[in-house]
Design an enzyme around this catalytic site. Structure first.
Site, mmCIF file in Angstrom:
data_model
loop_
_atom_site.group_PDB
_atom_site.id
_atom_site.type_symbol
_atom_site.label_atom_id
_atom_site.label_comp_id
_atom_site.label_asym_id
_atom_site.label_seq_id
_atom_site.Cartn_x
_atom_site.Cartn_y
_atom_site.Cartn_z
ATOM 1 N N TRP A 120 0.829 -1.213 0.000
ATOM 2 C CA TRP A 120 0.000 0.000 0.000
ATOM 3 C C TRP A 120 0.859 1.257 0.000
ATOM 4 O O TRP A 120 0.560 2.240 -0.682
ATOM 5 C CB TRP A 120 -0.990 -0.009 1.162
ATOM 6 C CG TRP A 120 -2.046 -1.053 0.957
ATOM 7 C CD1 TRP A 120 -2.248 -2.175 1.709
ATOM 8 C CD2 TRP A 120 -3.020 -1.114 -0.094
ATOM 9 N NE1 TRP A 120 -3.283 -2.917 1.201
ATOM 10 C CE2 TRP A 120 -3.768 -2.286 0.086
ATOM 11 C CE3 TRP A 120 -3.319 -0.298 -1.186
ATOM 12 C CZ2 TRP A 120 -4.808 -2.662 -0.762
ATOM 13 C CZ3 TRP A 120 -4.361 -0.675 -2.042
ATOM 14 C CH2 TRP A 120 -5.089 -1.843 -1.828
ATOM 15 N N ASP A 150 -1.680 6.996 5.989
ATOM 16 C CA ASP A 150 -2.787 6.183 5.467
ATOM 17 C C ASP A 150 -3.165 5.203 6.565
ATOM 18 O O ASP A 150 -2.532 4.159 6.711
ATOM 19 C CB ASP A 150 -2.332 5.450 4.196
ATOM 20 C CG ASP A 150 -3.360 4.420 3.734
ATOM 21 O OD1 ASP A 150 -4.450 4.331 4.358
ATOM 22 O OD2 ASP A 150 -3.069 3.696 2.760
ATOM 23 N N LYS A 163 -12.983 -1.007 7.075
ATOM 24 C CA LYS A 163 -12.367 -1.918 8.049
ATOM 25 C C LYS A 163 -12.904 -1.582 9.449
ATOM 26 O O LYS A 163 -13.745 -2.302 9.972
ATOM 27 C CB LYS A 163 -10.855 -1.835 7.985
ATOM 28 C CG LYS A 163 -10.323 -2.322 6.606
ATOM 29 C CD LYS A 163 -9.230 -1.482 6.132
ATOM 30 C CE LYS A 163 -8.758 -1.658 4.720
ATOM 31 N NZ LYS A 163 -8.902 -2.879 3.983
HETATM 32 C C1 LIG Z 1 -3.573 0.450 3.982
HETATM 33 C C2 LIG Z 1 -4.492 0.547 2.799
HETATM 34 N N1 LIG Z 1 -4.387 1.610 1.989
HETATM 35 C C3 LIG Z 1 -5.180 1.749 0.914
HETATM 36 C C4 LIG Z 1 -6.126 0.799 0.595
HETATM 37 C C5 LIG Z 1 -7.005 0.999 -0.592
HETATM 38 O O1 LIG Z 1 -8.249 1.346 -0.119
HETATM 39 P P1 LIG Z 1 -9.506 1.600 -1.067
HETATM 40 O O2 LIG Z 1 -9.898 0.278 -1.620
HETATM 41 O O3 LIG Z 1 -10.516 2.174 -0.106
HETATM 42 O O4 LIG Z 1 -9.113 2.571 -2.104
HETATM 43 C C6 LIG Z 1 -6.283 -0.316 1.417
HETATM 44 C C7 LIG Z 1 -7.292 -1.345 1.100
HETATM 45 O O5 LIG Z 1 -7.403 -2.364 1.700
HETATM 46 C C8 LIG Z 1 -5.428 -0.440 2.549
HETATM 47 O O6 LIG Z 1 -5.535 -1.501 3.348
#
Ligand SMILES: Cc1ncc(COP(=O)(O)O)c(C=O)c1O
Length: 360
Positions: free
Chosen positions: A105, A173, A197
């Protein structure tokens, strides 16, 4: 009634049964209006009251200082991979945006930022195959901000403390760790998180941002739906928001407050994950590769030492009511997500099934 299952999905994730029951009871006739909350205007006094209460409850839970805006946005955390550099473009003139690489991520956030600003790595744990936290950080006065991912949902790596970056604005994030334990919001310039989550259903994205940073980029350069200042000025009602998700998030914030807030939740989460890691560490059959200092409370990846039995394990677990334990497609193996709504009994049930499978 829900059948007795435990859902270990990494997101969209399990939600508190008490909250779902309340939403169910209120669904057809919300506040005696003869309609559901999904069917009323987001600008009605009834819905704007919900929106306000959700923000108040979140501010109380996280002790968010008054000089921070709380924005209820859309587009997921992925949209914020672009939203952050777009809104902080002005800060980055003649400077660089620093990114900490701890896995999939954070890497995605870095790659996206590179489309808008001069983005560079300030630290990485790649050389440990992302099983540890980065050891050395290259911080200097050229950095406009530092972005990191406190919890890598796929790798199961979590920072136990907020990193010290001095005066450099820190951006996080927090998609998969927000509300799992107390954090000092004042240490951050900006926090963002997809809801699916610990906050509520998918579709809502939370941004908590220090107000003095809202004008870092000329507004004419930003699409309205990505513009933090516009969202703040319009109480996150610039356009039609995901009203049902916002309402459910409010119910979840109040469920957390009733459960004792983030201190109490942190204690439960620490206990839940410790119980599972202790079991895995003592086992000859299962293995978690992450260094103990960097282990996530929320996402526990594990493998069978005999990987040919993965599919059999997942089938066995499902037959015993344990759902969605399959690891992310990019890494394989298994992953147990232990978000706030996963009760301690769910971890006990998982350990019981792990034990039975190991003996089978
Ligand atoms: C730490 C993290 N960042 C970003 C994302 C991406 O999130 P989204 O699907 O809401 O764009 C996730 C998705 O699981 C995540 O766990």
């Amino acid at each position: 009634m829900r059948s007795q299952t435990y859902n270990f999905c990494s997101g969209p994730a399990t939600l508190p049964t008490a909250v779902l029951s309340k939403a169910q009871a209120e669904l057809l006739d919300w506040q005696k209006m003869g309609v559901s909350i999904m069917e009323i205007s987001h600008r009605s006094p009834e819905f704007t009251a919900v929106a306000k209460k959700a923000e108040q409850s979140l501010r109380q839970l996280m002790s968010i200082p008054d000089d921070y805006a709380v924005l209820f946005m859309q587009g997921g955390a992925t949209q914020q991979f672009s939203g952050v550099p777009m809104n902080f473009f002005g800060l980055c003139e003649g400077k660089q945006a620093g990114y900490v690489d701890t896995g999939i991520w954070s890497r995605k956030a870095l790659d996206e930022a590179g489309r808008y600003v001069d983005a560079r790595l300030v630290a990485s744990s790649k050389d440990s195959n992302y099983t540890r936290l980065p050891e050395s950080w290259a911080l200097d006065e050229k950095l406009a901000y530092v972005h990191y991912t406190p919890n890598e949902t796929i790798g199961g790596v979590e920072f136990p403390h907020i990193p010290d970056v001095g005066d450099i604005p820190l951006i996080a994030d927090m998609s998969s760790t927000i509300l799992s334990r107390p954090i000092d919001v004042s240490k951050f310039a900006l926090i963002y998180a997809g809801a699916q989550k610990n906050i509520g259903p998918a579709g809502l994205t939370l941004v908590i941002v220090r107000r003095d940073l809202l004008d870092a980029t000329p507004h004419s350069a930003l699409p309205p739906t990505m513009n933090y200042r516009l969202f703040d000025e319009n109480d996150s009602m610039l356009n039609t928001p995901p009203t049902f998700g916002w309402y459910l998030a409010w119910l979840i914030f109040d469920w957390l407050i009733e459960a004792g807030g983030l201190t109490a939740m942190g204690e439960v989460n620490s206990r839940k994950s410790a119980r599972l890691y202790n079991y895995l560490d003592a086992s000859d059959v299962y293995h978690n590769p992450i260094h103990p200092e960097a282990r996530s409370w929320m996402n526990v990846p594990f493998v069978l030492k005999d990987e040919s039995r993965n599919a059999a394990f997942l089938k066995f677990a499902e037959e015993h009511g344990l759902l969605n334990l399959k690891g992310h497609r990019s890494v394989g193996g298994m992953r147990a997500s232990l978000y706030n709504a996963m009760p301690e009994a769910g971890v006990d049930a998982l350990i019981d099934v792990l034990t039975k499978f190991a003996e089978s």
